[in-house]
Design a protein around this motif. Structure first.
Motif, PDB file in Angstrom:
ATOM      1  N   PHE A   1      40.171  33.480  37.710  1.00 58.44           N
ATOM      2  CA  PHE A   1      39.071  33.457  39.239  1.00 58.44           C
ATOM      3  C   PHE A   1      39.976  33.333  40.412  1.00 58.44           C
ATOM      4  CE2 PHE A   1      36.415  30.845  41.892  1.00 58.44           C
ATOM      5  CZ  PHE A   1      35.656  32.013  42.293  1.00 58.44           C
ATOM      6  N   ALA A   2      40.650  32.084  40.527  1.00 60.93           N
ATOM      7  CA  ALA A   2      41.335  31.822  41.645  1.00 60.93           C
ATOM      8  C   ALA A   2      42.398  33.135  41.907  1.00 60.93           C
ATOM      9  CB  ALA A   2      42.337  30.768  41.335  1.00 60.93           C
ATOM     10  N   GLY A   3      43.021  33.836  40.881  1.00 61.48           N
ATOM     11  CA  GLY A   3      43.742  34.759  41.174  1.00 61.48           C
ATOM     12  C   GLY A   3      42.921  36.023  41.689  1.00 61.48           C
ATOM     13  N   TYR A   4      41.947  36.337  41.125  1.00 62.33           N
ATOM     14  CA  TYR A   4      40.963  37.217  41.822  1.00 62.33           C
ATOM     15  C   TYR A   4      40.457  37.263  43.229  1.00 62.33           C
ATOM     16  CZ  TYR A   4      40.890  38.890  36.814  1.00 62.33           C
ATOM     17  OH  TYR A   4      40.941  39.568  35.560  1.00 62.33           O
ATOM     18  N   LEU A   5      40.119  35.892  43.288  1.00 61.28           N
ATOM     19  CA  LEU A   5      39.727  35.565  44.761  1.00 61.28           C
ATOM     20  C   LEU A   5      40.761  35.483  45.642  1.00 61.28           C
ATOM     21  CD1 LEU A   5      37.105  34.330  46.192  1.00 61.28           C
ATOM     22  CD2 LEU A   5      38.108  32.275  45.678  1.00 61.28           C
TER      23      LEU A   5
ATOM     24  N   ILE B   1      33.747  37.441  47.191  1.00 63.66           N
ATOM     25  CA  ILE B   1      33.479  35.958  46.122  1.00 63.66           C
ATOM     26  C   ILE B   1      32.442  36.468  44.927  1.00 63.66           C
ATOM     27  CG2 ILE B   1      32.577  33.911  45.750  1.00 63.66           C
ATOM     28  CD1 ILE B   1      33.292  33.438  48.969  1.00 63.66           C
ATOM     29  N   GLY B   2      31.628  37.143  45.144  1.00 58.82           N
ATOM     30  CA  GLY B   2      30.903  37.752  44.143  1.00 58.82           C
ATOM     31  C   GLY B   2      31.489  38.592  42.977  1.00 58.82           C
ATOM     32  N   LEU B   3      32.237  39.490  43.675  1.00 54.32           N
ATOM     33  CA  LEU B   3      33.251  40.537  42.817  1.00 54.32           C
ATOM     34  C   LEU B   3      34.250  39.672  41.958  1.00 54.32           C
ATOM     35  CD1 LEU B   3      33.727  43.495  45.058  1.00 54.32           C
ATOM     36  CD2 LEU B   3      32.264  43.319  43.087  1.00 54.32           C
ATOM     37  N   ALA B   4      34.697  38.506  42.697  1.00 53.58           N
ATOM     38  CA  ALA B   4      35.585  37.947  41.813  1.00 53.58           C
ATOM     39  C   ALA B   4      35.053  37.119  40.765  1.00 53.58           C
ATOM     40  CB  ALA B   4      36.425  36.747  42.758  1.00 53.58           C
ATOM     41  N   LEU B   5      33.620  36.666  40.931  1.00 55.33           N
ATOM     42  CA  LEU B   5      33.360  35.712  39.820  1.00 55.33           C
ATOM     43  C   LEU B   5      32.807  36.684  38.759  1.00 55.33           C
ATOM     44  CD1 LEU B   5      30.495  33.512  41.840  1.00 55.33           C
ATOM     45  CD2 LEU B   5      32.234  32.783  40.278  1.00 55.33           C
ATOM     46  N   LEU B   6      32.323  37.977  39.211  1.00 53.08           N
ATOM     47  CA  LEU B   6      31.928  39.033  37.955  1.00 53.08           C
ATOM     48  C   LEU B   6      33.073  39.531  37.281  1.00 53.08           C
ATOM     49  CD1 LEU B   6      29.216  41.073  39.989  1.00 53.08           C
ATOM     50  CD2 LEU B   6      29.123  39.386  38.126  1.00 53.08           C
TER      51      LEU B   6
END
Length: 160
Positions: A7-11, A42-47
């Motif tokens: 998650f941190a990486g995507y964010l 942020i929403g895309l990173a969570l998804l």
């Protein structure tokens, strides 16, 4: 350990791409240099994290944050965008449906929220025999805090 850091990486990738594109000042995406874009990231990173790690607990929150980012972006930049309070329950209803697709929980609240939201958004074009809806909506708009208080009391008194 890999799944915890994803998650941190995507964010970080999303926020880094946002600021890099902002520095490059590409004219085709100037409308995206705003705070709603950060909500979208942020929403895309969570998804993406939820789907890639097969941990679907963040699907609901990711969909809500993504939906709010898209809505705020649309309101700020597009004249055709619907600016109505019923869009917010619509976003939550869509989040319930997205979560339902993977967890099989939340279909009924999602369908109800989407149905009521669409009815309210398009209530200007309702036939005359639906006039009672306007009266109900007036009461809801006026006394909705009582509903929140009631739900709070119910949650405090509910047996575990």
């Amino acid at each position: 350990m890999k799944k915890q850091n994803s998650f941190a990486g995507y964010l970080l990738i999303g926020i880094g791409a946002y600021f890099l594109l902002k520095e490059l000042k590409l004219p085709i995406i100037t409308d995206f240099y705003s705070w709603p874009t950060l909500l979208i990231v942020i929403g895309l990173a969570l998804l993406i994290h939820s789907y890639s790690s097969k941990d679907y607990q963040n699907l609901f929150s990711g969909t809500v944050v993504l939906g709010l980012g898209i809505h705020f972006h649309g309101v700020a930049h597009y004249s055709f965008w619907i600016e109505h309070w019923a869009v917010y329950p619509l976003i939550v209803g869509v989040a319930f449906i997205v979560r339902y697709l993977k967890t099989k929980a939340g279909l009924l609240p999602g369908v109800i929220l989407i149905g009521v939201s669409l009815l309210l958004i398009f209530s200007i074009r309702l036939p005359v025999w639906f006039d009672w809806i306007y009266i109900v909506i007036d009461y809801i708009e006026r006394f909705w805090p009582i509903l929140l208080i009631g739900i709070g009391i119910y949650l405090l008194r509910k047996k575990k």
